[in-house]
Design an enzyme around this catalytic site. Sequence first.
Site, short mmCIF file in Angstrom:
data_model
loop_
_atom_site.label_atom_id
_atom_site.label_comp_id
_atom_site.label_asym_id
_atom_site.label_seq_id
_atom_site.Cartn_x
_atom_site.Cartn_y
_atom_site.Cartn_z
N GLU A 34 0.82 -1.22 0.00
CA GLU A 34 0.00 0.00 0.00
C GLU A 34 0.85 1.26 0.00
OE1 GLU A 34 -2.97 0.03 -1.30
OE2 GLU A 34 -3.54 -1.47 0.19
N ASP A 37 3.42 2.31 -4.93
CA ASP A 37 3.61 2.46 -6.37
C ASP A 37 4.26 3.80 -6.73
OD1 ASP A 37 1.25 3.79 -5.67
OD2 ASP A 37 0.06 3.02 -7.35
N ALA A 127 -14.71 3.36 -2.69
CA ALA A 127 -14.57 2.25 -1.74
C ALA A 127 -13.17 1.65 -1.80
CB ALA A 127 -15.62 1.19 -2.04
N GLY A 128 -12.26 2.30 -2.50
CA GLY A 128 -10.89 1.78 -2.60
C GLY A 128 -10.78 0.63 -3.59
N SER A 130 -10.93 1.20 -6.92
CA SER A 130 -10.39 1.77 -8.14
C SER A 130 -11.42 2.05 -9.22
CB SER A 130 -9.33 0.82 -8.70
OG SER A 130 -8.24 1.55 -9.07
N SER A 131 -12.61 2.46 -8.84
CA SER A 131 -13.59 2.82 -9.86
C SER A 131 -13.06 3.99 -10.70
CB SER A 131 -14.91 3.20 -9.21
OG SER A 131 -14.72 4.27 -8.32
N SER A 132 -12.27 4.86 -10.09
CA SER A 132 -11.78 6.01 -10.86
C SER A 132 -10.84 5.57 -11.98
CB SER A 132 -11.08 7.01 -9.94
OG SER A 132 -10.03 6.39 -9.24
N GLU A 168 -4.01 10.18 -15.03
CA GLU A 168 -4.92 10.37 -13.89
C GLU A 168 -4.48 11.51 -12.97
OE1 GLU A 168 -6.69 6.70 -12.56
OE2 GLU A 168 -7.55 7.70 -10.83
N ASP A 179 -3.04 0.89 -10.19
CA ASP A 179 -4.42 0.59 -10.57
C ASP A 179 -4.54 0.39 -12.08
OD1 ASP A 179 -4.67 1.09 -7.94
OD2 ASP A 179 -5.76 2.96 -8.13
#
Length: 445
Positions: A34, A37, A127-128, A130-132, A168, A179
Site C-alpha cells: 500500500e 507504487d 470504496a478503494g 479503483s472505480s476512478s 490520472e 491501478d
Amino acid sequence: MTADTLRKLFHERYPSQSEPFVCRAPGRVNLIGEHMDYNGLPVLPMAIRQEILIAFAPRTDSRVVMQNVEPRFSPVEFENAATITRSAQGSWDNYTKAAFQKLNAELEPEHFPGVDMLVSSTLPTAAGLSSSSALVVASALVYLAVLDQILEEDITRLELADMMAEAEHYVGTRGGGMDQTCILNALDGHACKIDFFPLRVEAPPIPEGAAIVVCDSTVKVEKSGDALLRFNRGPRFCALGTALVERYLQDAIDEDIEIDRLGDIWLGPLCLTMDEGAGYIDAAIPEDRLTLAEIAKRLEMKPAKVASLYLEDMPEPEGGYPLRAMLRHQYSEFARVELARDALLANDTEEFGRLMNESHQSCADDFFISSRELDALVGAAREAGALGSRLTGAGFGGATVNLVPEQEVERFVERVGQLYYRDFLGRDGEPPIFVAHPSDGAGYL
Ligand code: NG1
C-alpha cells in the site's frame, strides 16, 4: 448489466446512432503493497469481476457526450481538443477528460473526434476498489477505438498503463501506476505483481482453498473531493523523506548520488540490499518527527523553498513530519510484498494471511492511513476467522480485503455482519461484503 443490455439502452439514449461498441474495465483490490507504487516499489493487487462497461459510437463532430445509466451521474459533454479544461473537482467526466487529453498529447491525432458514450458500473465508488482508474482506462479504450488504434498492435497494454497512470494526475491525485496497470494487465485466476521503472507484471496464482473477501467499511473516500489532500500526504511526505535520504547518502557514500524516488535506493544503480537500504533510511532520519525548519536546515534550503518543491499546500502536521515511520512502512511493506508473492507461488495461505495482518499494522501505525472504522472492521474479520485482514487502497475509509478459508466464508460474513455492521456501526440489513473473484484485464466485448 450485460453488454447486450447496455447496447439496447444505448439505442434508447442515442436513437440516431449506429450500433455501439462495448468495452470493459474491471476494478481492482490491492492484496498487499500500500502506497508503494508512487515510490517505484512493487505492489500486488488483483482485478475483480465488478467492472465499468461503456457502450460507445463515434460522432461526426468533436463533442464527447457522456451519459450514465445511474441517474446520480448527470449527463455531461465537452469539446475534444489538445487541451481540455478540467470540470469542477468531483465531477465524473474528469476521468474521461484525463484519458482523452493524455492520448491526444501522446498520439497527436490530426483531428479530435467526438463520441457518444453510455457508462454503466457494478463497482462501488469511493470504496478503494479503483472505480476512478477503471473509468480512466475504459475511456482510454473508447478513444483508442475511435482513433482506430488497436490495443496490443499499435500500443501495448504496458504502454497504455504507463500513460494512464500519468493521465490520472489530471484529476489532482499523485498516485502511482498500480491501478491502471492491474486493470489493463490482470489475468483471470491470478494476482498481478507489478514492478515499476521499467513497468513489468507477473501473475502468481490466487491460492486454492481460500477466498478473497472484500468488506466495505461504508466510510466513503471521494478522492476527487476532500480526501485528495489526505491521499497526497503519502506521495508528498515520501518525496520529502527521500530528499533527506538522498542528502544523507551523498554525505555518507558519494556526493553524486541521485535518488529520484525512494525505490531507487534498492532498485536504482546503488543496488543496496533490503537491509542496507533500510539501515541508511533509519540513519538518515533518526528523529520520530521533524519540523519544516529542521528539514530545511538539513537540505540547506529556505523553508519556503522546501514547501514549494515538495509540499505545495500541505499543512505541517502538529509536532512535525513523521517521516521516519512513513519510510519504515515503505521498506517493511516492500519486503512483505516480495514474501507475499513467494507465498502465492507456494500456495501458502497462512503465510500470506500473516503478511496481510502485518501490512495493516504498518499502514495504521507507521503510515497513518487507517481509521477507527477500518481498525474495527479488521478486528472483526480476524475474530470471524480471516487468515489475514487489512485495509485496501488509499485508506482512511473504503474497503478491507480479507483472506478467508473457502468453507468458512458464510460464517465469516454472518459474524462480521454482527460484529462490525450491527454492533459497531449500528446498521441493519445485508452487510456490504462480497467475495472477489480474480478477473481478466480490460478489453473490448
Ligand atoms: P485507490 O485505492 O484507488 O484510491 C490509490 C492510488 C494508487 C495507490 C493506492 C494506495 C490513484 C488512481 N490510485 O488507489 O496508485 O497509490 O491509492 O496504495 O491515485
